[in-house]
Design a protein around this motif. Structure first.
Motif, short mmCIF file in Angstrom:
data_model
loop_
_atom_site.label_atom_id
_atom_site.label_comp_id
_atom_site.label_asym_id
_atom_site.label_seq_id
_atom_site.Cartn_x
_atom_site.Cartn_y
_atom_site.Cartn_z
N LEU A 78 0.83 -1.20 0.00
CA LEU A 78 0.00 0.00 0.00
C LEU A 78 0.87 1.25 0.00
CD1 LEU A 78 -2.86 -0.87 2.55
CD2 LEU A 78 -2.90 -1.05 0.06
N LEU A 79 1.95 1.23 0.76
CA LEU A 79 2.85 2.37 0.81
C LEU A 79 3.54 2.59 -0.53
CD1 LEU A 79 4.40 1.77 4.35
CD2 LEU A 79 2.81 3.59 3.70
N GLU A 80 3.94 1.50 -1.18
CA GLU A 80 4.56 1.61 -2.51
C GLU A 80 3.58 2.24 -3.50
OE1 GLU A 80 6.41 -1.86 -4.15
OE2 GLU A 80 7.27 -2.46 -2.23
N ALA A 81 2.35 1.77 -3.46
CA ALA A 81 1.33 2.33 -4.37
C ALA A 81 1.06 3.80 -4.03
CB ALA A 81 0.05 1.52 -4.27
N GLY A 82 1.02 4.11 -2.74
CA GLY A 82 0.76 5.48 -2.32
C GLY A 82 1.83 6.46 -2.77
N ALA A 83 3.05 5.96 -2.97
CA ALA A 83 4.16 6.83 -3.38
C ALA A 83 4.16 7.12 -4.87
CB ALA A 83 5.48 6.18 -2.97
N THR A 84 3.32 6.45 -5.64
CA THR A 84 3.28 6.68 -7.09
C THR A 84 2.52 7.97 -7.39
OG1 THR A 84 1.25 5.38 -7.41
CG2 THR A 84 3.35 4.20 -7.55
N ASN A 85 2.74 8.47 -8.61
CA ASN A 85 2.10 9.73 -8.99
C ASN A 85 1.56 9.62 -10.42
OD1 ASN A 85 1.26 12.41 -8.77
ND2 ASN A 85 3.23 13.19 -9.53
N GLY A 86 0.62 8.71 -10.61
CA GLY A 86 0.01 8.55 -11.93
C GLY A 86 0.87 7.74 -12.88
N ILE A 87 0.54 7.84 -14.16
CA ILE A 87 1.26 7.10 -15.19
C ILE A 87 2.29 8.02 -15.83
CG2 ILE A 87 1.05 5.73 -17.30
CD1 ILE A 87 -0.24 4.49 -14.83
N GLY A 88 3.51 7.92 -15.31
CA GLY A 88 4.61 8.71 -15.84
C GLY A 88 5.47 7.91 -16.79
N ASN A 89 6.65 8.39 -17.04
CA ASN A 89 7.55 7.73 -18.00
C ASN A 89 7.92 6.32 -17.55
OD1 ASN A 89 7.57 9.94 -19.73
ND2 ASN A 89 9.34 10.89 -18.72
N ALA A 90 8.17 6.16 -16.25
CA ALA A 90 8.55 4.83 -15.75
C ALA A 90 7.42 3.83 -15.91
CB ALA A 90 8.95 4.93 -14.28
N GLU A 91 6.21 4.26 -15.63
CA GLU A 91 5.04 3.37 -15.75
C GLU A 91 4.75 3.03 -17.21
OE1 GLU A 91 5.17 5.10 -11.88
OE2 GLU A 91 5.05 6.11 -13.83
#
Length: 442
Positions: free
Chosen positions: A332-345
């Protein structure tokens, strides 16, 4: 392109459980019908000959849940309207109402996992206390179809909290609300009902073009293995850690051959280790989880939490209830640290598509395979990133009596062949046996 890929690699799988807590003392209903091992066809025949009613069936299952669930923890809660729905089904059969579809599932009690929304008196929590008391705006698409077919939603089945999305340290089957759970033909009937377009799920539009005319039950053929080309990927069987299980699978391979299947052995999938390392998959899933969960929570009619951040905060505040000290909430913490669909995603999604196309999909196409066989659910990673179907059927039991399965997976649209293979295998082996609770003090 990114949005289409998000739907394609979605991590949420809807799982339907036909309830089978079937170990009671009184398990017959008129003329010797054994409820505990009855199939849908058996039950419908008993309905037809007035040997059984839906009320009797629901009462039996409710009794078994009351008796066994304190030990098995397989059911999070039961539907308080279950008996009313059973009476309604009995009345519909008796009056033969023209507006009612008396499908194979009519009057049949069904459990759905607690991550499948039901707009009734049941909670919808994915096993988490954070969502207790939340109100959904509507039934999930599959539940709408089940109700239309006359099925009775009996209750909510246990699951791993947030569908394995909370932490890598939670035991399989554990959830805050449910505690620790103990771990073909009917499945085809359910698939016939739930398959199709859900107007609230764009991904189902594409998937619906693979639905065969006449439904899936027509592929329940005892000789379904004949002529099927089934691939054996060596690396998949490295997941088998028990020598006796390895021997069991070898015996099953011989059975497949004897029943007319052609086994293509010693196969390799390109970049297998990278696929199962799952780095790209984790990047994509973490971002998707936050996006879709936030959207879901925002659209609830009422809810104690409205975002992933709220869920994380709830767990911290209620750490004893949710056993945060024991199991954490790393995913959950890993997911919470994401910020949408960026270049890495975006790069991860492109890489997943490439790995699938040049790996599993290329192998199945090049070798002209109808399916790949694997132990238990080992093939699931390959199928998940390919958006492909799979089926697991009983394969045997460990020396401790724990059941394990054998799975078959194929390309998109291969459900008919997979049903033929799975059903043919089941009919050839008859592995499954009624479970025993002799080690439990009930």
């Amino acid at each position: 392109m990114a949005q289409a890929s998000l739907s394609h690699f979605s991590s949420f799988f809807l799982i339907l459980l036909l309830f089978a807590l079937s170990l009671g003392q009184q398990t017959t209903a008129g003329h010797g019908l054994s409820i505990k091992e009855a199939t849908i066809d058996d039950i419908q025949l008993a309905f037809k000959h007035k040997q059984l009613t839906s009320r009797q069936l629901v009462q039996f299952y409710l009794g078994e849940i009351s008796r066994l669930n304190p030990f098995l923890k397989g059911v999070i809660e039961v539907n308080p309207d279950a008996l009313y729905l059973a009476d309604k089904a009995d009345y519909e059969r008796k009056t033969k109402a023209p507006s009612v579809s008396l499908s194979k599932l009519h009057g049949i009690p069904i459990l759905v996992k607690d991550n499948i929304a039901t707009k009734d008196k049941l909670n919808n929590t994915a096993g988490s206390y954070a969502l207790l008391g939340s109100v959904v705006p509507r039934d999930a698409g599959v539940v709408t179809k089940l109700r239309k077919a006359g099925a009775i939603i009996l209750g909510k089945a246990s699951l791993s909290e947030w569908v394995y999305g909370r932490s890598n340290h939670t035991p399989p089957g554990w959830s805050g609300r449910g505690g620790q759970g103990v771990f073909s033909t009917d499945a085809a009937y359910v698939l016939d009902v739930i398959a199709g377009i859900d107007s609230n799920d764009l991904a189902t539009s594409e998937a619906s073009r693979y639905i065969p005319k006449g439904g899936y039950a027509q592929f329940l053929r005892p000789d379904g293995l004949r002529g099927k080309r089934i691939g054996i990927v060596t690396a998949l069987f490295n997941f088998v850690g028990d020598a006796s299980q390895t021997q069991t699978f070898e015996q099953h391979f011989n059975t497949l051959r004897k029943r007319g299947a052609v086994l293509v052995d010693n196969l390799e999938i390109a970049h297998f280790d990278e696929i199962y390392n799952a780095s790209s998959e984790i990047i994509a899933l973490s971002a998707e989880f936050k996006i879709y969960l936030n959207t879901y929570l925002k659209n609830l009619v009422a809810s104690p939490v409205r975002s992933l951040a709220d869920v994380i905060a709830f767990n911290n505040k209620n750490s004893k209830l949710e056993k945060v000290k024991e199991y954490g909430q790393g995913l959950l913490l890993e997911a919470g640290a994401t910020n949408g669909i960026g270049n890495a995603e975006k790069a991860a999604l492109v890489n997943l598509a490439k790995l699938s196309k040049n790996g599993f999909e290329k192998l199945v196409t090049k070798k002209r395979l109808d399916a790949v066989v694997a132990p238990s659910e080992a093939v699931s990673t390959l199928l998940a990133i390919a958006g492909s179907p799979g089926v697991v059927v009983p394969a045997g039991y460990t020396k401790d009596g724990v059941p394990f399965g054998i799975s078959f997976g194929g390309l998109r649209g291969s459900e008919p062949k997979l049903i033929e293979i799975a059903y043919g295998f089941e009919q050839a082996t008859k592995i499954r046996k009624p479970p025993s609770l002799k080690n439990f003090k009930i």
